[in-house]
Design a protein around this motif. Structure first.
Motif, PDB file in Angstrom:
ATOM      1  N   MET A  59      65.624  38.612  60.825  1.00  0.00           N
ATOM      2  CA  MET A  59      65.796  38.203  62.036  1.00  0.00           C
ATOM      3  C   MET A  59      64.766  38.450  62.797  1.00  0.00           C
ATOM      4  O   MET A  59      63.766  37.988  62.941  1.00  0.00           O
ATOM      5  CB  MET A  59      66.125  39.623  62.866  1.00  0.00           C
ATOM      6  CG  MET A  59      67.471  39.448  63.940  1.00  0.00           C
ATOM      7  SD  MET A  59      68.195  41.246  65.017  1.00  0.00           S
ATOM      8  CE  MET A  59      68.703  40.375  66.080  1.00  0.00           C
ATOM      9  N   THR A  60      65.393  36.950  63.281  1.00  0.00           N
ATOM     10  CA  THR A  60      64.797  36.628  64.681  1.00  0.00           C
ATOM     11  C   THR A  60      64.906  36.397  65.589  1.00  0.00           C
ATOM     12  O   THR A  60      66.310  36.256  66.451  1.00  0.00           O
ATOM     13  CB  THR A  60      64.987  34.249  64.248  1.00  0.00           C
ATOM     14  OG1 THR A  60      64.739  34.339  62.522  1.00  0.00           O
ATOM     15  CG2 THR A  60      64.228  33.369  64.856  1.00  0.00           C
ATOM     16  N   ASP A  61      63.642  36.495  66.170  1.00  0.00           N
ATOM     17  CA  ASP A  61      64.545  36.432  67.842  1.00  0.00           C
ATOM     18  C   ASP A  61      64.393  35.496  69.354  1.00  0.00           C
ATOM     19  O   ASP A  61      65.516  34.891  70.104  1.00  0.00           O
ATOM     20  CB  ASP A  61      62.808  36.892  68.470  1.00  0.00           C
ATOM     21  CG  ASP A  61      62.688  38.530  68.158  1.00  0.00           C
ATOM     22  OD1 ASP A  61      63.842  40.166  67.898  1.00  0.00           O
ATOM     23  OD2 ASP A  61      61.497  38.925  68.920  1.00  0.00           O
ATOM     24  N   LEU A  62      63.979  34.455  68.225  1.00  0.00           N
ATOM     25  CA  LEU A  62      64.916  32.593  68.969  1.00  0.00           C
ATOM     26  C   LEU A  62      64.976  31.765  68.499  1.00  0.00           C
ATOM     27  O   LEU A  62      63.384  31.814  67.264  1.00  0.00           O
ATOM     28  CB  LEU A  62      63.880  32.587  69.865  1.00  0.00           C
ATOM     29  CG  LEU A  62      63.895  31.438  71.332  1.00  0.00           C
ATOM     30  CD1 LEU A  62      66.081  31.857  71.746  1.00  0.00           C
ATOM     31  CD2 LEU A  62      62.699  31.126  71.909  1.00  0.00           C
ATOM     32  N   VAL A  63      65.705  31.338  68.405  1.00  0.00           N
ATOM     33  CA  VAL A  63      65.260  29.367  67.372  1.00  0.00           C
ATOM     34  C   VAL A  63      65.767  28.573  68.915  1.00  0.00           C
ATOM     35  O   VAL A  63      66.620  28.204  69.470  1.00  0.00           O
ATOM     36  CB  VAL A  63      67.199  29.224  66.753  1.00  0.00           C
ATOM     37  CG1 VAL A  63      66.857  28.326  66.043  1.00  0.00           C
ATOM     38  CG2 VAL A  63      66.358  30.221  65.538  1.00  0.00           C
ATOM     39  N   VAL A  64      65.461  27.349  68.957  1.00  0.00           N
ATOM     40  CA  VAL A  64      65.260  26.606  69.426  1.00  0.00           C
ATOM     41  C   VAL A  64      65.759  25.143  68.405  1.00  0.00           C
ATOM     42  O   VAL A  64      65.064  24.961  67.482  1.00  0.00           O
ATOM     43  CB  VAL A  64      63.370  26.471  70.475  1.00  0.00           C
ATOM     44  CG1 VAL A  64      63.648  24.757  71.377  1.00  0.00           C
ATOM     45  CG2 VAL A  64      63.403  27.362  70.853  1.00  0.00           C
ATOM     46  N   ILE A  65      66.555  24.816  69.571  1.00  0.00           N
ATOM     47  CA  ILE A  65      66.904  23.358  69.197  1.00  0.00           C
ATOM     48  C   ILE A  65      65.724  22.444  69.684  1.00  0.00           C
ATOM     49  O   ILE A  65      66.401  22.422  71.116  1.00  0.00           O
ATOM     50  CB  ILE A  65      68.541  23.466  68.268  1.00  0.00           C
ATOM     51  CG1 ILE A  65      68.773  24.125  67.624  1.00  0.00           C
ATOM     52  CG2 ILE A  65      68.791  22.028  68.504  1.00  0.00           C
ATOM     53  CD1 ILE A  65      70.344  24.516  67.785  1.00  0.00           C
ATOM     54  N   GLY A  66      65.359  21.591  69.827  1.00  0.00           N
ATOM     55  CA  GLY A  66      64.849  20.092  70.474  1.00  0.00           C
ATOM     56  C   GLY A  66      65.599  19.066  70.300  1.00  0.00           C
ATOM     57  O   GLY A  66      66.290  18.515  68.702  1.00  0.00           O
ATOM     58  N   GLY A  67      66.033  18.142  71.309  1.00  0.00           N
ATOM     59  CA  GLY A  67      66.395  17.079  70.730  1.00  0.00           C
ATOM     60  C   GLY A  67      65.305  15.786  71.561  1.00  0.00           C
ATOM     61  O   GLY A  67      64.318  15.607  71.156  1.00  0.00           O
ATOM     62  N   THR A  68      65.682  15.112  72.076  1.00  0.00           N
ATOM     63  CA  THR A  68      65.197  13.349  71.760  1.00  0.00           C
ATOM     64  C   THR A  68      63.711  13.968  72.680  1.00  0.00           C
ATOM     65  O   THR A  68      63.556  14.946  73.979  1.00  0.00           O
ATOM     66  CB  THR A  68      65.546  12.677  72.752  1.00  0.00           C
ATOM     67  OG1 THR A  68      67.535  12.469  72.118  1.00  0.00           O
ATOM     68  CG2 THR A  68      65.358  11.470  73.386  1.00  0.00           C
ATOM     69  N   GLY A  69      62.291  13.388  72.279  1.00  0.00           N
ATOM     70  CA  GLY A  69      61.355  13.325  72.928  1.00  0.00           C
ATOM     71  C   GLY A  69      61.033  14.782  72.242  1.00  0.00           C
ATOM     72  O   GLY A  69      59.249  15.287  72.132  1.00  0.00           O
ATOM     73  N   VAL A  70      61.754  16.105  71.289  1.00  0.00           N
ATOM     74  CA  VAL A  70      60.689  17.502  71.066  1.00  0.00           C
ATOM     75  C   VAL A  70      61.262  17.879  70.219  1.00  0.00           C
ATOM     76  O   VAL A  70      62.719  17.907  69.142  1.00  0.00           O
ATOM     77  CB  VAL A  70      61.753  18.426  71.936  1.00  0.00           C
ATOM     78  CG1 VAL A  70      61.790  19.914  71.922  1.00  0.00           C
ATOM     79  CG2 VAL A  70      62.028  18.185  73.520  1.00  0.00           C
ATOM     80  N   TYR A  71      60.185  17.538  69.161  1.00  0.00           N
ATOM     81  CA  TYR A  71      59.822  18.027  68.072  1.00  0.00           C
ATOM     82  C   TYR A  71      59.343  18.972  66.454  1.00  0.00           C
ATOM     83  O   TYR A  71      59.327  19.003  66.399  1.00  0.00           O
ATOM     84  CB  TYR A  71      59.632  16.164  67.273  1.00  0.00           C
ATOM     85  CG  TYR A  71      59.722  14.758  68.154  1.00  0.00           C
ATOM     86  CD1 TYR A  71      61.913  14.628  67.626  1.00  0.00           C
ATOM     87  CD2 TYR A  71      59.794  13.821  68.804  1.00  0.00           C
ATOM     88  CE1 TYR A  71      62.226  13.925  68.057  1.00  0.00           C
ATOM     89  CE2 TYR A  71      60.531  12.294  69.404  1.00  0.00           C
ATOM     90  CZ  TYR A  71      62.036  12.913  68.821  1.00  0.00           C
ATOM     91  OH  TYR A  71      62.087  11.973  69.842  1.00  0.00           O
ATOM     92  N   GLY A  72      58.748  19.319  67.990  1.00  0.00           N
ATOM     93  CA  GLY A  72      58.018  20.475  67.922  1.00  0.00           C
ATOM     94  C   GLY A  72      57.124  21.505  68.943  1.00  0.00           C
ATOM     95  O   GLY A  72      57.745  20.818  69.939  1.00  0.00           O
ATOM     96  N   ILE A  73      56.567  22.206  68.977  1.00  0.00           N
ATOM     97  CA  ILE A  73      56.426  23.829  69.939  1.00  0.00           C
ATOM     98  C   ILE A  73      54.806  23.735  68.843  1.00  0.00           C
ATOM     99  O   ILE A  73      54.590  24.903  68.154  1.00  0.00           O
ATOM    100  CB  ILE A  73      57.433  24.637  69.818  1.00  0.00           C
ATOM    101  CG1 ILE A  73      58.689  24.030  70.325  1.00  0.00           C
ATOM    102  CG2 ILE A  73      56.862  25.716  71.122  1.00  0.00           C
ATOM    103  CD1 ILE A  73      59.540  25.293  70.540  1.00  0.00           C
ATOM    104  N   ASP A  74      54.197  23.083  69.890  1.00  0.00           N
ATOM    105  CA  ASP A  74      52.810  23.516  69.897  1.00  0.00           C
ATOM    106  C   ASP A  74      52.308  25.028  69.960  1.00  0.00           C
ATOM    107  O   ASP A  74      51.427  25.539  69.764  1.00  0.00           O
ATOM    108  CB  ASP A  74      51.712  22.330  70.350  1.00  0.00           C
ATOM    109  CG  ASP A  74      51.694  22.404  71.874  1.00  0.00           C
ATOM    110  OD1 ASP A  74      52.757  23.326  72.997  1.00  0.00           O
ATOM    111  OD2 ASP A  74      50.844  21.953  72.599  1.00  0.00           O
ATOM    112  N   ARG A  75      53.477  26.027  70.700  1.00  0.00           N
ATOM    113  CA  ARG A  75      52.859  27.182  70.765  1.00  0.00           C
ATOM    114  C   ARG A  75      52.952  28.210  69.602  1.00  0.00           C
ATOM    115  O   ARG A  75      52.576  29.165  69.894  1.00  0.00           O
ATOM    116  CB  ARG A  75      53.718  28.209  72.745  1.00  0.00           C
ATOM    117  CG  ARG A  75      53.171  27.365  73.321  1.00  0.00           C
ATOM    118  CD  ARG A  75      53.302  27.240  74.147  1.00  0.00           C
ATOM    119  NE  ARG A  75      53.318  26.307  75.898  1.00  0.00           N
ATOM    120  CZ  ARG A  75      53.104  26.992  77.160  1.00  0.00           C
ATOM    121  NH1 ARG A  75      53.884  27.847  77.567  1.00  0.00           N
ATOM    122  NH2 ARG A  75      53.388  25.867  78.644  1.00  0.00           N
TER     123      ARG A  75
END
Length: 248
Positions: free
Chosen positions: A1-17
């Protein structure tokens, strides 16, 4: 199970944290994803990220394989899905680089595959979409955001076809319809998430004033949009982090 999924849009192609990132290629009944799912941990919590437009922004809004994306996200059994959407503002309270949390949708798109019904056995023929975003998650994001959020109530996200931006006349019509935001990716992603029972909200990054909303504003440019989205995303990351710590 995953706690959170983030779907990124324009200008958001990853999360460095996100740490200990694993790239997962997923093939779905609706075709491959445009980019790998990125799975890892954030503050010790299992999370995942998906770039809606591909890692190089190679997929236009009307060409996104929304069914493949949402189906793949659902396989992770997430407790929450936060969709990040770059939008324009039709609301004086929402200047460029601000954050907003819409609670309603108006769909102006056409020709997009907008249901799982008939292809996924558990998908219902009808879903209650009166309130398009999950109420509990919407409230949790609003609490986590606090003063970082410009508007979180009575805010309508109008979804246009794209990829072109809107005319000033179209924006006037959308204002008459009650829209405060305009973007191109809010649908059918939200209704597909509802069909698969996902707790889903949209966290909007204001990239620009909508066409003609401020007659004295110069022509909208991609550089301007990306600069404002990048600034808003810094605030959004803090909101998402607090959501993980406090609510999930």
């Amino acid at each position: 199970m995953t706690d959170l999924v983030v779907i990124g849009g324009t200008g958001v192609y990853g999360i460095d944290r996100v740490q200990d990132v694993e790239r997962v290629a997923v093939d779905t009944p609706f075709g491959p994803l445009e980019s790998p799912l990125l799975r890892g941990s954030w503050g010790g919590r299992p999370v995942a990220f998906l770039a809606r437009h591909g890692e190089q922004h190679s997929v236009l809004p009307h060409e996104v394989n929304y069914r493949a994306n949402v189906w793949a996200v659902a396989q992770l059994a997430p407790r929450a899905v936060v969709a990040v959407n770059a939008v324009g503002s039709l609301d004086d309270r929402l200047p460029p680089a601000a954050l907003a949390l819409p609670d309603q949708l108006l769909d102006y798109t056409f020709g997009r595959a907008s249901t799982f019904y008939g292809d996924v056995p558990e998908a219902p023929i009808h879903v209650d979409f009166t309130h398009p975003y999950d109420g509990g998650l919407h409230a949790a994001v609003a609490r986590a955001a606090g003063d970082d959020l410009a508007v979180s109530r009575d805010l309508v996200y109008g979804v246009t076809q794209g990829p072109r931006l809107e005319t000033a006349a179209e924006i006037r019509r959308m204002r008459q319809d009650g829209c405060g935001l305009v973007g191109m990716t809010g649908m059918p992603e939200a209704v597909l998430a509802r069909e698969l029972g996902l707790a889903y909200v949209s966290l909007c990054l204001i990239g620009n004033w909508a066409a003609g909303f401020r007659p004295d504003e110069p022509e909208i440019t991609l550089d301007e949009v990306l600069e404002n989205v990048s600034a808003a995303m810094e605030s959004a990351l803090g909101v998402i982090e607090r959501l993980l710590v406090r609510a999930l």
